[in-house]
Design a protein around this motif. Structure first.
Motif, short mmCIF file in Angstrom:
data_model
loop_
_atom_site.label_atom_id
_atom_site.label_comp_id
_atom_site.label_asym_id
_atom_site.label_seq_id
_atom_site.Cartn_x
_atom_site.Cartn_y
_atom_site.Cartn_z
N ALA A 26 -23.59 23.04 -57.81
CA ALA A 26 -22.20 23.32 -58.20
C ALA A 26 -22.07 23.37 -59.71
O ALA A 26 -21.33 24.20 -60.26
CB ALA A 26 -21.28 22.24 -57.63
N THR A 27 -22.82 22.53 -60.40
CA THR A 27 -22.76 22.51 -61.86
C THR A 27 -23.47 23.72 -62.46
O THR A 27 -22.95 24.37 -63.37
CB THR A 27 -23.41 21.21 -62.39
N HIS A 28 -24.64 24.05 -61.95
CA HIS A 28 -25.40 25.19 -62.47
C HIS A 28 -24.62 26.49 -62.32
O HIS A 28 -24.66 27.36 -63.22
CB HIS A 28 -26.73 25.28 -61.72
N LEU A 29 -23.89 26.61 -61.22
CA LEU A 29 -23.17 27.86 -60.94
C LEU A 29 -21.86 27.98 -61.72
O LEU A 29 -21.17 29.01 -61.60
CB LEU A 29 -22.93 28.01 -59.44
N LEU A 30 -21.53 26.99 -62.54
CA LEU A 30 -20.42 27.17 -63.47
C LEU A 30 -20.66 28.37 -64.39
O LEU A 30 -19.72 28.97 -64.90
CB LEU A 30 -20.22 25.91 -64.32
N ASP A 38 -12.89 25.00 -59.77
CA ASP A 38 -12.19 24.85 -58.49
C ASP A 38 -12.95 25.43 -57.31
O ASP A 38 -13.14 24.75 -56.28
CB ASP A 38 -10.80 25.46 -58.58
N PRO A 39 -13.40 26.70 -57.36
CA PRO A 39 -14.09 27.25 -56.18
C PRO A 39 -15.41 26.55 -55.88
O PRO A 39 -15.81 26.43 -54.72
CB PRO A 39 -14.30 28.72 -56.53
N LEU A 40 -16.07 26.06 -56.92
CA LEU A 40 -17.35 25.37 -56.72
C LEU A 40 -17.14 23.99 -56.13
O LEU A 40 -17.88 23.56 -55.24
CB LEU A 40 -18.10 25.28 -58.05
N GLY A 177 -18.50 31.50 -47.31
CA GLY A 177 -18.19 32.92 -47.37
C GLY A 177 -17.21 33.22 -48.48
O GLY A 177 -17.38 34.18 -49.24
N ALA A 178 -16.18 32.38 -48.60
CA ALA A 178 -15.18 32.56 -49.66
C ALA A 178 -15.81 32.36 -51.02
O ALA A 178 -15.54 33.11 -51.97
CB ALA A 178 -14.01 31.60 -49.45
N LEU A 179 -16.65 31.32 -51.15
CA LEU A 179 -17.31 31.07 -52.43
C LEU A 179 -18.24 32.21 -52.80
O LEU A 179 -18.28 32.65 -53.96
CB LEU A 179 -18.09 29.76 -52.38
N ALA A 180 -18.97 32.73 -51.83
CA ALA A 180 -19.88 33.86 -52.10
C ALA A 180 -19.09 35.07 -52.61
O ALA A 180 -19.52 35.74 -53.56
CB ALA A 180 -20.65 34.22 -50.84
N ARG A 181 -17.96 35.34 -52.01
CA ARG A 181 -17.16 36.48 -52.45
C ARG A 181 -16.67 36.31 -53.88
O ARG A 181 -16.67 37.26 -54.67
CB ARG A 181 -15.97 36.68 -51.49
#
Length: 234
Positions: A26-30, A38-40, A177-181
């Motif tokens: 979650a941190t890396h994908l910031l 929020d989405p992460l 799915g929502a996060l991927a989008r």
């Protein structure tokens, strides 16, 4: 710990242990969301305060974590958490132990450079590093590690599903799915960009890219393309 030219005087540490930390992905994908948490937090089921506390831990100037991806013929793709005081960034670069310099792919920071690879190249690297017998055709950790430097305006129709599976495999418990989008809509610092496969190699059409004839020699472009090329590239 691999020696990386240009970082000899920096406090590099092997960051391989980070991929097992619950808050790491979650941190890396910031990097993909421009720092929007929020989405992460929703996707990985983590708290905002915990996420930023972990971010502070891995961005401290006393240690610069390095995560390395093995490629063909001994080549490596390094991800360096470059933790200068008040100037933290991420360097993605190619190297071989016999090289005296590195080949930069992308830099994620305020003065960003990239993107570093297209969707098919991300799949190719993650496929090459997948464990034998794994139920997934791609290594989810490598996939997410390199996702911040992926940009592609021509994603396949199953891209959301592929990324959602990688997120789930790395511990996401919410609506993957929502996060991927969201991640594939934003695509990091640069947004969706076009690539062109030329006789000299694959080049990005984005003016801030290293993989561009104005920034990289034709020999280097060809070498990078060869190292990252998918067997099904068109």
């Amino acid at each position: 710990m691999h020696k990386i030219p240009g970082y000899e005087d920096d406090p590099l540490v092997d960051g391989a242990y980070l991929v097992d930390e619950p808050l790491f992905w979650a941190t890396h994908l910031l990097q993909c969301t421009g720092g929007v948490e929020d989405p992460l937090c929703a996707g990985f089921g983590v708290g905002e305060a915990d996420l930023w506390q972990f971010y502070g831990r891995i961005s401290g100037e006393g240690q610069w974590p390095v995560l390395s991806v093995p490629l063909s013929a001994g080549h490596l793709l390094h991800v360096v958490y470059r933790n200068f005081p008040d100037d933290q960034g991420f360097d993605y670069l190619l190297h071989h132990p016999e090289w005296k310099t590195t080949v930069p792919l992308a830099t994620v920071e305020g003065c960003f450079r990239g993107p570093g690879l297209c969707w098919s190249e991300l799949l190719a690297v993650a496929h090459t590093t997948a464990e034998a017998g794994s139920p997934l055709p791609f290594d989810p950790r490598i996939f997410l590690l390199l996702l911040p430097i992926m940009s592609d305006a021509e994603l396949p129709s199953d891209a959301d599903d592929v990324l959602a599976a990688m997120l789930t495999a790395c511990g996401a418990t919410g609506d993957t799915g929502a996060l991927a989008r969201i991640l594939l809509e934003k695509q990091g610092c640069w947004g969706p960009q076009h690539w062109t496969l030329t006789p000299d190699g694959r080049i990005s059409e984005f003016r801030h890219a290293f993989r561009h004839p104005a920034a990289m020699s034709s020999d280097a472009l060809a070498q990078v393309t060869s190292l990252l090329r998918s067997g099904v590239d068109a």
